[in-house]
Design a protein around this motif. Structure first.
Motif, short mmCIF file in Angstrom:
data_model
loop_
_atom_site.label_atom_id
_atom_site.label_comp_id
_atom_site.label_asym_id
_atom_site.label_seq_id
_atom_site.Cartn_x
_atom_site.Cartn_y
_atom_site.Cartn_z
N VAL A 1 1.33 -16.80 4.50
CA VAL A 1 1.13 -16.55 5.92
C VAL A 1 1.38 -15.08 6.22
CG1 VAL A 1 1.91 -17.09 8.25
CG2 VAL A 1 1.74 -18.92 6.54
N ASN A 2 0.41 -14.48 6.90
CA ASN A 2 0.47 -13.06 7.28
C ASN A 2 0.85 -12.96 8.75
OD1 ASN A 2 -0.03 -10.36 7.93
ND2 ASN A 2 -2.25 -10.62 7.91
N ASP A 3 2.08 -12.54 9.04
CA ASP A 3 2.51 -12.27 10.42
C ASP A 3 2.99 -10.83 10.51
OD1 ASP A 3 3.20 -12.55 13.06
OD2 ASP A 3 4.25 -14.44 12.79
N SER A 4 2.13 -9.91 10.06
CA SER A 4 2.50 -8.49 10.08
C SER A 4 2.76 -7.98 11.49
CB SER A 4 1.39 -7.66 9.43
OG SER A 4 1.73 -6.31 9.35
N ASP B 1 7.17 -24.26 -0.33
CA ASP B 1 7.57 -22.95 0.19
C ASP B 1 6.42 -22.30 0.97
OD1 ASP B 1 9.98 -23.27 -1.06
OD2 ASP B 1 9.70 -21.68 -2.55
N THR B 2 6.80 -21.40 1.86
CA THR B 2 5.85 -20.52 2.53
C THR B 2 6.21 -19.08 2.21
OG1 THR B 2 5.49 -22.06 4.38
CG2 THR B 2 4.94 -19.74 4.75
N VAL B 3 5.27 -18.35 1.63
CA VAL B 3 5.45 -16.91 1.44
C VAL B 3 5.00 -16.25 2.72
CG1 VAL B 3 4.79 -14.88 0.12
CG2 VAL B 3 5.13 -17.07 -1.06
N LEU B 4 5.96 -15.70 3.45
CA LEU B 4 5.73 -15.22 4.81
C LEU B 4 5.99 -13.72 4.93
CD1 LEU B 4 5.37 -15.71 7.94
CD2 LEU B 4 7.85 -16.10 7.99
N LEU B 5 4.96 -13.00 5.36
CA LEU B 5 5.16 -11.59 5.76
C LEU B 5 5.47 -11.59 7.26
CD1 LEU B 5 5.00 -8.48 5.39
CD2 LEU B 5 2.56 -8.67 5.95
N ALA B 6 6.71 -11.31 7.60
CA ALA B 6 7.14 -11.17 9.00
C ALA B 6 8.18 -10.06 9.01
CB ALA B 6 7.71 -12.48 9.53
N PRO B 7 7.76 -8.80 9.04
CA PRO B 7 8.63 -7.68 8.65
C PRO B 7 9.85 -7.43 9.51
CG PRO B 7 6.32 -7.08 8.54
CD PRO B 7 6.38 -8.38 9.25
N ALA B 8 9.82 -7.81 10.80
CA ALA B 8 10.92 -7.50 11.73
C ALA B 8 11.13 -6.00 11.86
CB ALA B 8 12.23 -8.19 11.29
N ALA C 1 8.73 -1.95 12.31
CA ALA C 1 7.46 -1.24 12.41
C ALA C 1 6.96 -0.85 11.03
CB ALA C 1 7.63 0.00 13.29
N SER C 2 5.70 -0.48 10.96
CA SER C 2 5.04 -0.25 9.67
C SER C 2 4.94 1.22 9.29
CB SER C 2 3.62 -0.82 9.74
OG SER C 2 2.90 -0.20 10.80
N PHE C 3 5.34 2.12 10.20
CA PHE C 3 4.93 3.52 10.07
C PHE C 3 5.60 4.28 8.93
CE2 PHE C 3 4.57 2.58 14.74
CZ PHE C 3 3.21 2.36 14.69
N ASP C 4 6.59 3.69 8.28
CA ASP C 4 7.17 4.36 7.12
C ASP C 4 6.25 4.29 5.90
OD1 ASP C 4 7.59 1.60 7.00
OD2 ASP C 4 9.36 1.81 5.73
N GLN C 5 5.33 3.29 5.89
CA GLN C 5 4.44 3.13 4.74
C GLN C 5 2.96 2.99 5.12
OE1 GLN C 5 6.52 -0.35 2.96
NE2 GLN C 5 6.71 0.90 1.13
N TYR C 6 2.68 2.58 6.35
CA TYR C 6 1.30 2.29 6.76
C TYR C 6 1.00 2.95 8.10
CZ TYR C 6 1.89 -1.50 3.34
OH TYR C 6 2.15 -2.22 2.20
N ASP C 7 -0.31 3.11 8.37
CA ASP C 7 -0.72 3.68 9.65
C ASP C 7 -0.43 2.74 10.82
OD1 ASP C 7 -1.65 5.95 8.41
OD2 ASP C 7 -3.74 5.30 8.35
N LYS D 1 -2.90 -2.46 8.84
CA LYS D 1 -3.02 -2.00 7.45
C LYS D 1 -2.00 -2.71 6.55
CE LYS D 1 -6.31 1.07 8.00
NZ LYS D 1 -7.65 0.85 7.40
N ARG D 2 -0.79 -2.90 7.10
CA ARG D 2 0.24 -3.61 6.32
C ARG D 2 -0.20 -5.04 6.04
NH1 ARG D 2 5.98 -3.54 9.07
NH2 ARG D 2 4.79 -4.62 10.68
N GLY D 3 -0.72 -5.72 7.06
CA GLY D 3 -1.18 -7.09 6.88
C GLY D 3 -2.34 -7.19 5.91
N GLU D 4 -3.26 -6.24 6.01
CA GLU D 4 -4.40 -6.22 5.09
C GLU D 4 -3.94 -6.04 3.64
OE1 GLU D 4 -6.77 -3.11 6.69
OE2 GLU D 4 -7.34 -4.27 8.49
N ASP D 5 -2.91 -5.23 3.45
CA ASP D 5 -2.37 -5.02 2.10
C ASP D 5 -1.78 -6.32 1.57
OD1 ASP D 5 -1.66 -3.71 -0.21
OD2 ASP D 5 0.12 -2.76 0.64
N PHE D 6 -1.04 -7.02 2.42
CA PHE D 6 -0.46 -8.31 2.02
C PHE D 6 -1.57 -9.28 1.62
CE2 PHE D 6 0.62 -12.66 3.45
CZ PHE D 6 1.68 -12.93 2.60
N VAL D 7 -2.59 -9.41 2.45
CA VAL D 7 -3.68 -10.34 2.17
C VAL D 7 -4.37 -9.98 0.86
CG1 VAL D 7 -5.93 -11.16 2.97
CG2 VAL D 7 -4.05 -10.90 4.60
#
Length: 465
Positions: A346-349, A433-440, A442-448, A452-458
């Motif tokens: 699950v992508n919850d970027s 199990d659920t592999v969950l991206l839910a970063p809690a 912001a993305s700006f240390d690595q992504y624009d 973009k972060r969610g697309e990378d996960f997918v």
């Protein structure tokens, strides 16, 4: 395009030349205004020049000679933590400042509206979490029920890039606090507050300023109907301020997790069931537990808001329920990417703050949690009630080690990069199990951006299936 009216023959300045800024410039020109514009970045200026937009450095006081209005993009700070130099220059020159939302509401009603059988209407959705899903869900319900509708604002198209409305059309706008705080005109027919939690506090000088920015949609606009999430004190306060009596059905209260009582109009979800009550009795009920596009209590709150809006626009329960079941979900918001050997991905970027991440964690019983990034103000303490759902955390971001130390009682592995986190989570995941991206974070240390972060996960997940 919605041509901007009221500025024919005037020179209007546009600050910020991203998607919404260039659409604003085009709409102003279509309405007969002369446009000058500026962007701090050379790429923005080059794109504008390619579209024939005259550039002028708006940070200089002399730039405002003959200018009637400055229209600024929402991402540009206009007060806190410090106003942009161009906005300060406009103040000094006595030039009013607005944004595209304000221009939209002043220009939406067009010639020919009097010939329509049903006037077009505007639904505006704001809140800390869930406003994108709620806006998209309202739009989906309308379209599935044969109502013409467009979706814009903080999601999809810029508001001035919309097509002129048809007879009976509904325009659904997602509006951020950046947009509602500055707009000089806010006149939706239906306004929605999903919920409120700490976010963007630097832009609003604290939680009070943040709530005040959201409240403007209701206080300034005077909507015919207000849909208010009442799971926080701010929502309860706002609903109380807007209602003239306990049975005032111009206010529809919504909740996720508790039954709402009283003689008014209420829509709430408990244990996976949505209920609508009016005048003290139940008028509709829907089982949301097996609706694939809306997993978890936070999405059930979004469903309550969308249901309330659709009912206020005259749609029937059966048509709304069918549309809920066909809703595919939005990318990066509880997006079910894949399932293999009993493990869901699950992508919850979009869960860029602690509150939204907590809601994502609450939606699944056993989680391999990919988290981390640029931590926001307030820390991670409020995640604690949902950490029991986490079998293990796989922490990404430049400050992954510091982030992991703030997750007491959770086994955490420092991964740094998304590829490492996905690989390790997939290696260790078990059926159920659920592999969950839910970063809690912001993305700006690595992504624009979070997309973009969610697309990378997918991409990493699909490359390993």
């Amino acid at each position: 395009m919605i041509p901007v009216r009221g500025h024919e023959g005037q020179t209007i300045a546009v600050l910020g030349l991203g998607r919404s800024g260039r659409a604003t410039a085009a709409a102003l020109k279509a309405g007969g205004a002369d446009v000058v514009a500026w962007d701090d970045g050379p790429s923005g200026r080059e794109a504008a020049e390619a579209e024939g937009i005259e550039l002028r450095d708006l940070t200089r006081a002399s730039a405002y000679e003959g200018v009637s209005l400055l229209v600024t993009s929402p991402g540009i700070a206009h007060l806190y933590p410090a106003p942009h130099a161009a906005i300060q220059a406009a103040w000094e020159a006595g030039v009013p400042v607005d944004n595209d939302i304000g221009l939209f509401f002043r220009s939406f009603a067009a010639e020919g509206f009097e010939e329509f059988d049903t006037l077009p209407r505007v639904v505006a959705v704001t809140g800390s979490n869930g406003k994108s899903t709620t806006s998209a869900l309202i739009h989906h319900i309308l379209v599935e029920n044969g109502r013409p509708a467009q979706l814009a604002g903080n999601i999809g198209r810029g508001v001035l890039d919309l097509d002129p409305p048809q007879d009976g059309e509904v325009v659904v706008l997602e509006l951020s606090s950046y947009q509602t705080e500055l707009a000089r005109a806010l006149t939706p027919d239906v306004a929605v507050l999903t919920n409120l939690s700490p976010d963007h506090l630097d832009r609003h000088a604290g939680p009070g300023g943040y709530f005040a920015a959201k409240r403007r949609l209701f206080a300034e606009g005077g909507p015919d109907r207000a849909v208010i999430g009442v799971d926080e004190n701010e929502g309860r306060f706002l609903a109380n301020q807007l209602a003239t009596a306990a049975a005032d059905d111009r206010v529809i209260a919504i909740s996720s997790g508790r039954k709402l009582q009283g003689p008014g109009w209420n829509v709430f979800a408990r244990k996976g069931f949505l209920s609508e009550w009016r005048k003290g009795r139940q008028v509709a009920s829907v089982d949301l537990r097996d609706v694939p596009g809306l997993p978890g209590a936070h999405n059930h709150q979004n469903a309550c808001a969308a249901w309330a809006v659709a009912r206020s626009l005259g749609l029937g329960p059966r048509g709304i329920e069918a549309a809920l079941r066909s809703y595919p979900g939005l990318p990066h918001r509880s997006q079910r990417v894949a399932e293999k050997d009993g493990v869901a991905f699950v992508n919850d970027s979009k869960a860029t703050n602690v509150d939204s991440a907590a809601k994502a964690l609450a939606a699944f019983p056993r989680i391999r949690w990919i988290c981390g990034g640029l931590e926001k103000e307030g820390g991670l303490a409020s995640l604690a009630p949902q950490l029991s759902h986490v079998a293990k955390a796989y922490v990404i971001g430049r400050e992954a080690e510091a982030f992991a130390l703030k997750l007491p009682g959770v086994e955490a592995e420092i991964c740094g990069a998304m590829a490492v986190a996905v690989a390790r989570a997939m290696e260790e995941a078990e059926p159920g199990d659920t592999v969950l991206l839910a970063p809690a974070a912001a993305s700006f240390d690595q992504y624009d951006n979070f997309e973009k972060r969610g697309e990378d996960f997918v991409a990493e997940v699909r490359a390993r299936l």
